[in-house]
Design a protein around this motif. Structure first.
Motif, PDB file in Angstrom:
ATOM      1  N   ILE A 101     -13.692 -25.691   2.933  1.00  0.00           N
ATOM      2  CA  ILE A 101     -13.329 -26.827   2.096  1.00  0.00           C
ATOM      3  C   ILE A 101     -12.522 -26.379   0.883  1.00  0.00           C
ATOM      4  CG2 ILE A 101     -15.500 -26.764   0.794  1.00  0.00           C
ATOM      5  CD1 ILE A 101     -13.476 -29.898   1.814  1.00  0.00           C
ATOM      6  N   GLU A 102     -12.827 -25.174   0.365  1.00  0.00           N
ATOM      7  CA  GLU A 102     -12.075 -24.658  -0.784  1.00  0.00           C
ATOM      8  C   GLU A 102     -10.614 -24.380  -0.409  1.00  0.00           C
ATOM      9  OE1 GLU A 102     -12.898 -24.230  -3.882  1.00  0.00           O
ATOM     10  OE2 GLU A 102     -15.075 -24.479  -3.914  1.00  0.00           O
ATOM     11  N   ASP A 103     -10.386 -23.940   0.828  1.00  0.00           N
ATOM     12  CA  ASP A 103      -9.003 -23.682   1.265  1.00  0.00           C
ATOM     13  C   ASP A 103      -8.189 -24.972   1.261  1.00  0.00           C
ATOM     14  OD1 ASP A 103      -9.702 -21.042   1.699  1.00  0.00           O
ATOM     15  OD2 ASP A 103     -10.235 -21.385   3.796  1.00  0.00           O
ATOM     16  N   VAL A 104      -8.839 -26.047   1.720  1.00  0.00           N
ATOM     17  CA  VAL A 104      -8.149 -27.337   1.741  1.00  0.00           C
ATOM     18  C   VAL A 104      -7.822 -27.765   0.315  1.00  0.00           C
ATOM     19  CG1 VAL A 104      -8.305 -29.757   2.430  1.00  0.00           C
ATOM     20  CG2 VAL A 104      -9.330 -27.986   3.874  1.00  0.00           C
ATOM     21  N   GLN A 105      -8.770 -27.612  -0.588  1.00  0.00           N
ATOM     22  CA  GLN A 105      -8.539 -28.013  -1.975  1.00  0.00           C
ATOM     23  C   GLN A 105      -7.465 -27.155  -2.628  1.00  0.00           C
ATOM     24  OE1 GLN A 105     -12.466 -27.960  -3.746  1.00  0.00           O
ATOM     25  NE2 GLN A 105     -12.919 -30.042  -3.059  1.00  0.00           N
ATOM     26  N   ASP A 106      -7.432 -25.879  -2.271  1.00  0.00           N
ATOM     27  CA  ASP A 106      -6.353 -25.014  -2.785  1.00  0.00           C
ATOM     28  C   ASP A 106      -4.987 -25.529  -2.357  1.00  0.00           C
ATOM     29  OD1 ASP A 106      -8.035 -23.265  -4.084  1.00  0.00           O
ATOM     30  OD2 ASP A 106      -8.148 -21.830  -2.419  1.00  0.00           O
ATOM     31  N   GLN A 107      -4.884 -25.956  -1.098  1.00  0.00           N
ATOM     32  CA  GLN A 107      -3.598 -26.457  -0.597  1.00  0.00           C
ATOM     33  C   GLN A 107      -3.227 -27.784  -1.259  1.00  0.00           C
ATOM     34  OE1 GLN A 107      -1.237 -25.206   1.184  1.00  0.00           O
ATOM     35  NE2 GLN A 107      -2.275 -23.290   1.694  1.00  0.00           N
ATOM     36  N   VAL A 108      -4.211 -28.637  -1.520  1.00  0.00           N
ATOM     37  CA  VAL A 108      -3.941 -29.884  -2.237  1.00  0.00           C
ATOM     38  C   VAL A 108      -3.397 -29.562  -3.626  1.00  0.00           C
ATOM     39  CG1 VAL A 108      -4.977 -31.935  -3.292  1.00  0.00           C
ATOM     40  CG2 VAL A 108      -5.619 -31.251  -0.956  1.00  0.00           C
ATOM     41  N   GLU A 109      -4.046 -28.645  -4.288  1.00  0.00           N
ATOM     42  CA  GLU A 109      -3.622 -28.232  -5.631  1.00  0.00           C
ATOM     43  C   GLU A 109      -2.192 -27.689  -5.607  1.00  0.00           C
ATOM     44  OE1 GLU A 109      -5.156 -24.593  -8.231  1.00  0.00           O
ATOM     45  OE2 GLU A 109      -6.726 -26.050  -7.752  1.00  0.00           O
ATOM     46  N   LEU A 110      -1.925 -26.836  -4.641  1.00  0.00           N
ATOM     47  CA  LEU A 110      -0.595 -26.243  -4.519  1.00  0.00           C
ATOM     48  C   LEU A 110       0.446 -27.306  -4.199  1.00  0.00           C
ATOM     49  CD1 LEU A 110       0.755 -23.432  -4.624  1.00  0.00           C
ATOM     50  CD2 LEU A 110       0.517 -23.335  -2.150  1.00  0.00           C
ATOM     51  N   GLY A 111       0.090 -28.251  -3.301  1.00  0.00           N
ATOM     52  CA  GLY A 111       1.009 -29.330  -2.958  1.00  0.00           C
ATOM     53  C   GLY A 111       1.368 -30.185  -4.163  1.00  0.00           C
ATOM     54  N   LEU A 112       0.393 -30.474  -5.013  1.00  0.00           N
ATOM     55  CA  LEU A 112       0.652 -31.248  -6.227  1.00  0.00           C
ATOM     56  C   LEU A 112       1.588 -30.495  -7.164  1.00  0.00           C
ATOM     57  CD1 LEU A 112      -2.960 -32.574  -6.878  1.00  0.00           C
ATOM     58  CD2 LEU A 112      -0.963 -33.993  -6.355  1.00  0.00           C
ATOM     59  N   MET A 113       1.359 -29.189  -7.306  1.00  0.00           N
ATOM     60  CA  MET A 113       2.212 -28.394  -8.197  1.00  0.00           C
ATOM     61  C   MET A 113       3.625 -28.290  -7.664  1.00  0.00           C
ATOM     62  SD  MET A 113      -0.193 -25.342  -9.700  1.00  0.00           S
ATOM     63  CE  MET A 113      -0.870 -24.769  -8.146  1.00  0.00           C
ATOM     64  N   ARG A 114       3.740 -28.001  -6.374  1.00  0.00           N
ATOM     65  CA  ARG A 114       5.076 -27.863  -5.794  1.00  0.00           C
ATOM     66  C   ARG A 114       5.820 -29.191  -5.778  1.00  0.00           C
ATOM     67  NH1 ARG A 114       3.838 -23.939  -0.566  1.00  0.00           N
ATOM     68  NH2 ARG A 114       3.900 -21.967  -1.688  1.00  0.00           N
ATOM     69  N   GLY A 115       5.086 -30.288  -5.706  1.00  0.00           N
ATOM     70  CA  GLY A 115       5.721 -31.593  -5.724  1.00  0.00           C
ATOM     71  C   GLY A 115       6.116 -32.050  -7.116  1.00  0.00           C
ATOM     72  N   GLY A 116       5.806 -31.232  -8.138  1.00  0.00           N
ATOM     73  CA  GLY A 116       6.169 -31.581  -9.502  1.00  0.00           C
ATOM     74  C   GLY A 116       5.206 -32.545 -10.180  1.00  0.00           C
ATOM     75  N   HIS A 117       4.031 -32.787  -9.567  1.00  0.00           N
ATOM     76  CA  HIS A 117       3.045 -33.721 -10.136  1.00  0.00           C
ATOM     77  C   HIS A 117       2.079 -32.931 -11.028  1.00  0.00           C
ATOM     78  CE1 HIS A 117       4.668 -36.552  -7.259  1.00  0.00           C
ATOM     79  NE2 HIS A 117       4.426 -35.683  -6.285  1.00  0.00           N
ATOM     80  N   HIS A 118       2.603 -32.411 -12.130  1.00  0.00           N
ATOM     81  CA  HIS A 118       1.848 -31.431 -12.900  1.00  0.00           C
ATOM     82  C   HIS A 118       0.669 -32.047 -13.646  1.00  0.00           C
ATOM     83  CE1 HIS A 118       5.012 -28.753 -11.776  1.00  0.00           C
ATOM     84  NE2 HIS A 118       5.902 -29.577 -12.269  1.00  0.00           N
ATOM     85  N   GLU A 119       0.828 -33.268 -14.118  1.00  0.00           N
ATOM     86  CA  GLU A 119      -0.280 -33.925 -14.804  1.00  0.00           C
ATOM     87  C   GLU A 119      -1.422 -34.200 -13.830  1.00  0.00           C
ATOM     88  OE1 GLU A 119      -1.071 -37.752 -17.786  1.00  0.00           O
ATOM     89  OE2 GLU A 119       0.832 -37.553 -16.703  1.00  0.00           O
ATOM     90  N   ILE A 120      -1.063 -34.631 -12.615  1.00  0.00           N
ATOM     91  CA  ILE A 120      -2.081 -34.895 -11.590  1.00  0.00           C
ATOM     92  C   ILE A 120      -2.758 -33.588 -11.202  1.00  0.00           C
ATOM     93  CG2 ILE A 120      -2.515 -35.953  -9.338  1.00  0.00           C
ATOM     94  CD1 ILE A 120      -1.202 -37.847 -11.316  1.00  0.00           C
ATOM     95  N   ALA A 121      -1.956 -32.555 -11.003  1.00  0.00           N
ATOM     96  CA  ALA A 121      -2.506 -31.260 -10.599  1.00  0.00           C
ATOM     97  C   ALA A 121      -3.449 -30.707 -11.664  1.00  0.00           C
ATOM     98  CB  ALA A 121      -1.381 -30.268 -10.335  1.00  0.00           C
ATOM     99  N   ARG A 122      -3.050 -30.863 -12.912  1.00  0.00           N
ATOM    100  CA  ARG A 122      -3.913 -30.369 -13.999  1.00  0.00           C
ATOM    101  C   ARG A 122      -5.259 -31.095 -13.982  1.00  0.00           C
ATOM    102  NH1 ARG A 122      -5.235 -31.382 -19.302  1.00  0.00           N
ATOM    103  NH2 ARG A 122      -5.499 -29.506 -20.580  1.00  0.00           N
ATOM    104  N   ALA A 123      -5.210 -32.411 -13.804  1.00  0.00           N
ATOM    105  CA  ALA A 123      -6.464 -33.173 -13.743  1.00  0.00           C
ATOM    106  C   ALA A 123      -7.305 -32.732 -12.552  1.00  0.00           C
ATOM    107  CB  ALA A 123      -6.149 -34.669 -13.650  1.00  0.00           C
TER     108      ALA A 123
END
Length: 981
Positions: A101-123
């Protein structure tokens, strides 16, 4: 944040994905049926992408609120992010498997950052951190639980206890002798975290591989530990049992004859291989060379090169190299001795044959050649014959270059019907679709490049073929295009003159003329056009055409810039034909006609393997070893011509007449690291000169030695070789034909007169000997930088059909460790700055200069180094142009410089905006791949590992970023292509 995330219903968030029908839901369930999720409590549940959408939507809701997140754009964004995360997860386990489950969350986090959604990723990062703390507090309040029960595995249908000691010993052995930075403990810990009771034993070993690969960015030597764990899995599959490395010497010898017998019995291998002395060859295998592979190299071989029966591999690495060597030795008098000699060269990584040779050598259909060049006739039968040829050649892994200049232009008269021609473009659409339909034996996409001369009346529409706007029936999104430019056009551009476009049916002799002869005929046609005698035709300013060519190149990556006259004036074979185009990757310059399809056989020297310590302790080129390697490599390439399967008779006839080969190189950038020489320096240009001089000298010498043994090629008489004119000498011929406009250093270091005398005595075995191909895949196999390329990024992710691979510059890490600068912060910095050291203040200037990435190297240095190589080469080089801060002025200067320096061809233009060059980010660059519709995003930063600490992740999120959508990549980087090598 926490309350919002906990209270939003899954039903609301589920709207992020379009609600599937029952049928679609069943299809989706089937698609993901091989994947599972391991929860923190040890439970294993089915993989459900819709739950990822829920998590992503919750993050948006937490920041934007219910009303803001309800917009269509947000729902589309969540959908796209979910698909990105799912694709990344599936690429990491292409054959199915279990995600923690942590691997999936890591990829979600990375996807948000790479997509430029930095405020969402930070939250999201902060939420994960808070939940982690809550779980820790909960465990502290809970009485100590009973001891964790023993894990069981499923092995061959039996449920047995997991032998943890055996697993730990395997991982420790994989880390042995790889340096103090590579230890087993974190791999063991991460592996155990991803196991559950009843897990299949294959999943246990896969989990160990995945655990090791996440650590590669911490220390690049973990790539070898990962490869060794993969090697263990490969042995289990091929041998049907676990065999440790210590016992492979005897096991290889016993296995090898069995492998050949199985390959022959299953109609995979040529039955002639069974007649070799298999005991002798099996005894010659060197299992220690299995340890040379890095993870990317071994995984690539396993996925795409090893033979298999009913999807089970039957080939081990050393058997693979010996099989290739045997296939190239079939016609030798002492087959076993030659096979061992060829095996030594391949398995040591000193030289590597191109992908078609590796795919097919020793098989029942040995199509070993890399490139095919054709000329298309100006009639319906000739056009469709050419398209049929494309299909046949592509089927067996050939890359294609088509010369379309003879085909009459739009509006030209057709005598047979009294109608008007539709021109070249509609037929190119058919070529495009044929390349898509006929893939290369199911192993990689078909790939073709169409060439058109600059005076062709359809050239303006040809320039726009790769645009994403306009009539799609007149667009070719899946093929490459290139301009075939005569010198007269370049002179008109330089002198701001006019230019006239013609239909080739009105000017048929222009196609076969070049130099001063072309100019005389062309100007005569211009005079006729001025008098109204040639219609259709069109006059325009040469600078306007040049500007449009460069604009389209920048916008779409096509058509490439290649130069007709220099390819012909410097061709050794000008006495028997004309070079009408280059190939798919612009390094081959061979004659074609309606009766000849040119063929070239490729292989590349690993140049960094040919350095030695000099008397002053500095690294230098080992000329003696280089000569030995090239002598054997040229023999292997020459053998390809006779053994090769030819799908088209015109190709066989041409290859037998002229016997061209293309010896190239790879690892040039690695050499510069070893020499401590920055790419952007005069010293690098000088090394490009002297190293290429040595390669060409020894290649030409090896060919004349083969001629002494085997005879000259059939069309030798009358060639430039026969006249005592070597490739270096043709620079004078070029200057004379151009009347100037050639500015190239002419220094030399070797005794070329001795070679000239040797050729006069013994002749040449091959009409052409040297061409620098891209080596996109074979350089991955042996773990060096591709061909003559500067390093793209010191920390990057390479994507191919085998998945995504973290690649980190081991030379850089070695230096940073020596300086005490290698730590987790440096890893995060390299990720953030796309593998660039330039913005990292604590790195010394000399280290920044040595490890400058491709976009930090001023473009002129790339051209200057290429010019020094080109003066020695009898064919051409696949030269990508990297350009940061691209502008019309810079493009104009760069390609004019390429022409003035005597380059024959250029390949892809890769550009990066000035703002992006100033502030690199972890944002993925979009590839200008062969298929614009299926261009695959590739990151120039590493995927976030599951072990990445949250503080570092939070730091990454807070850094500003901008998308790098202007970076243009070639199809080599497209996971669906790798069309060249």
């Amino acid at each position: 944040m926490q309350n919002t995330l906990n209270t939003v219903s899954a039903a609301s968030a589920g709207n992020a994905l379009h609600s599937p029908s029952t049928h679609q839901g069943q299809a989706q369930a089937s698609l993901f049926s091989d994947y599972q999720i391991l929860r923190r409590n040890g439970a294993v549940v089915p993989f459900a992408p819709s739950k990822i959408a829920v998590a992503v939507m919750k993050a948006f809701l937490a920041v934007h609120g219910t009303q803001g997140a309800a917009s269509a754009s947000i729902r589309e964004t969540v959908d796209e992010l979910t698909q990105t995360v799912v694709r990344a997860l599936m690429r990491s386990r292409p054959g199915g498997g279990t995600f923690h489950i942590e691997d999936v969350q890591d990829q979600v986090e990375l996807g948000l950052m790479r997509g430029g959604h930095h405020e969402i990723a930070r939250a999201y990062v902060l939420y994960r951190e808070k939940r982690t703390q809550e779980r820790t507090q909960e465990r502290a309040r809970t009485p100590q639980a009973a001891a964790v029960p023993l894990l069981h595995v499923t092995d061959k249908g039996q449920r047995v206890a997991l032998d943890i000691r055996n697993l730990q010993a395997l991982i420790e052995a994989s880390c042995a002798n790889l340096g103090a930075g590579v230890v087993a403990a974190p791999i063991v810990s991460e592996t155990m975290r991803n196991l559950y009771d009843g897990v299949p034993i294959d999943e246990v070993y896969k989990a160990a591989i995945l655990a090791a690969r996440t650590l590669i960015e911490k220390d690049p030597d973990y790539t070898y530990a990962t490869a060794r764990l993969l090697m263990h899995t490969i042995r289990r599959e091929v041998l049907g049992e676990e065999v440790d490395h210590a016992h492979m010497q005897t096991r290889y010898a016993a296995y090898f004859p069995e492998f050949i017998a199985k390959g022959v019995a299953n109609e995979l291998l040529d039955e002639k291989l069974a007649s070799f002395d298999l005991a002798r060859l099996g005894a010659a295998l060197k299992p220690e060379r299995d340890l040379q592979f890095d993870y990317l190299g071994l995984q690539t071989l396993f996925d795409r090169y090893f033979l298999h029966v009913r999807k089970l591999r039957i080939e081990l690495p050393q058997a693979f190299f010996m099989r290739v060597a045997m296939g190239l030795s079939l016609n030798e008098s002492d087959r076993e001795a030659r096979a061992i000699e060829f095996y030594e060269l391949l398995s040591s990584f000193d030289f590597m044959s191109s992908t078609p040779t590796l795919f097919n050598s020793g098989t029942r259909r040995a199509q070993l050649s890399s490139c095919y060049l054709t000329t298309v006739a100006d009639d319906l039968g000739g056009i469709y014959d050419a398209i049929k040829e494309n299909a046949l050649l592509s089927k067996f892994a050939g890359g294609l270059g088509n010369d379309w200049t003879p085909v009459r232009a739009l509006g030209a008269h057709i005598k047979g019907t009294n109608g008007e021609s539709q021109g070249v473009v509609p037929f190119l659409k058919v070529v495009n679709d044929t390349a898509v339909a006929v893939n290369q034996g199911g192993k990689r996409k078909g790939a073709v490049c169409a060439y058109l001369e600059t005076w062709h009346l359809d050239i303006e529409e040809f320039l726009e073929l790769r645009k994403n706007t306009g009539d799609d029936r007149r667009r070719t999104h899946d093929m490459n295009t290139a301009n075939w430019i005569p010198d007269l056009f370049m002179r008109r551009v330089m002198e701001k003159g006019s230019w006239t476009l013609f239909s080739p049916n009105d000017t048929p002799d222009l196609h076969d003329k070049y130099g001063r002869e072309f100019e005389a005929i062309y100007t005569a046609y211009e005079e006729r056009a001025e008098r109204g005698e040639l219609k259709p035709s069109r006059k325009l300013q040469a600078t306007d055409m040049w500007r449009k060519m460069l604009s389209m190149l920048f916008e779409t990556g096509h058509p490439w810039i290649t130069f007709k006259d220099v390819c012909n004036i410097r061709s050794p074979q000008q006495h028997v034909g004309v070079v009408h185009s280059s190939n798919l990757c612009t390094e081959i310059t061979l004659n074609t006609s309606e009766t000849e399809t040119a063929v070239c056989n490729l292989g590349s020297i690993n140049l960094v393997q040919h350095l030695m310590d000099g008397p002053d302790g500095q690294r230098m080129l080992d000329s003696k070893k280089l000569q030995k390697t090239i002598t054997t490599a040229m023999r292997m390439l020459d053998n390809v011509i006779d053994i090769n399967y030819y799908a088209v008779k015109k190709a066989r006839d041409s290859n037998m007449l002229h016997r061209p080969v293309g010896l190239g190189l790879m690892g040039f950038q690695d050499c510069l690291y070893e020499l401590r020489v920055p790419y952007a320096s005069q010293a690098a240009v000088d090394f490009a000169d002297t190293s290429m001089e040595a390669i060409c000298y020894h290649a030409y010498w090896a060919s004349t030695e083969l001629a002494k043994e085997r005879g000259k090629y059939q069309t030798y008489e009358g060639s430039l070789w026969d006249k005592g004119i070597l490739p270096y000498d043709t620079m004078d011929m070029l200057a004379k034909e151009r009347g100037g406009y050639v500015e190239v250093d002419r220094s030399m270091t070797l005794d070329w007169d001795a070679l000239r005398a040797k050729i006069a005595r013994d002749g040449m075995r091959n009409s052409n000997c040297v061409a620098i191909a891209p080596t996109a895949t074979i350089s991955n196999i042996i773990g060096v930088d591709a061909c003559i390329e500067p390093c793209f990024g010191n920390l990057s992710v390479k994507s191919n059909l085998s998945g995504e691979f973290t690649v980190i510059n081991g030379y850089l890490v070695r230096d940073l460790k020596r300086l005490g600068l290698w730590d987790d912060v440096m890893v995060v910095d390299l990720k953030h700055f796309d593998g660039s050291l330039r913005p990292i203040d604590r790195v010394p200037p000399e280290i920044k200069a040595l490890y400058a990435t491709a976009f930090e190297v001023e473009t002129s240095w790339i051209v200057e180094a290429a010019a020094r190589r080109q003066k020695w080469i009898d064919q051409a080089q696949s030269l990508n142009i990297y350009m940061a801060g691209a502008s019309g002025k810079k493009l104009d200067e760069t390609y004019k410089l390429a022409w003035l320096r005597g380059l024959k061809t250029t390949y892809y233009l890769r550009t990066m905006s000035a703002t992006h060059a100033e502030k690199s980010t972890v944002q993925a660059g979009k590839m200008n791949a062969v298929s614009s519709g299926s261009a695959t995003a590739a990151s120039t930063a590493s995927s976030a590992p599951s072990a990445l600490d949250l503080a570092a992740a939070a730091a990454l999120v807070q850094m500003s970023a901008s998308p790098a959508t202007d970076i243009k990549f070639c199809a080599i980087d497209d996971p669906g292509c790798e069309a060249c090598q």
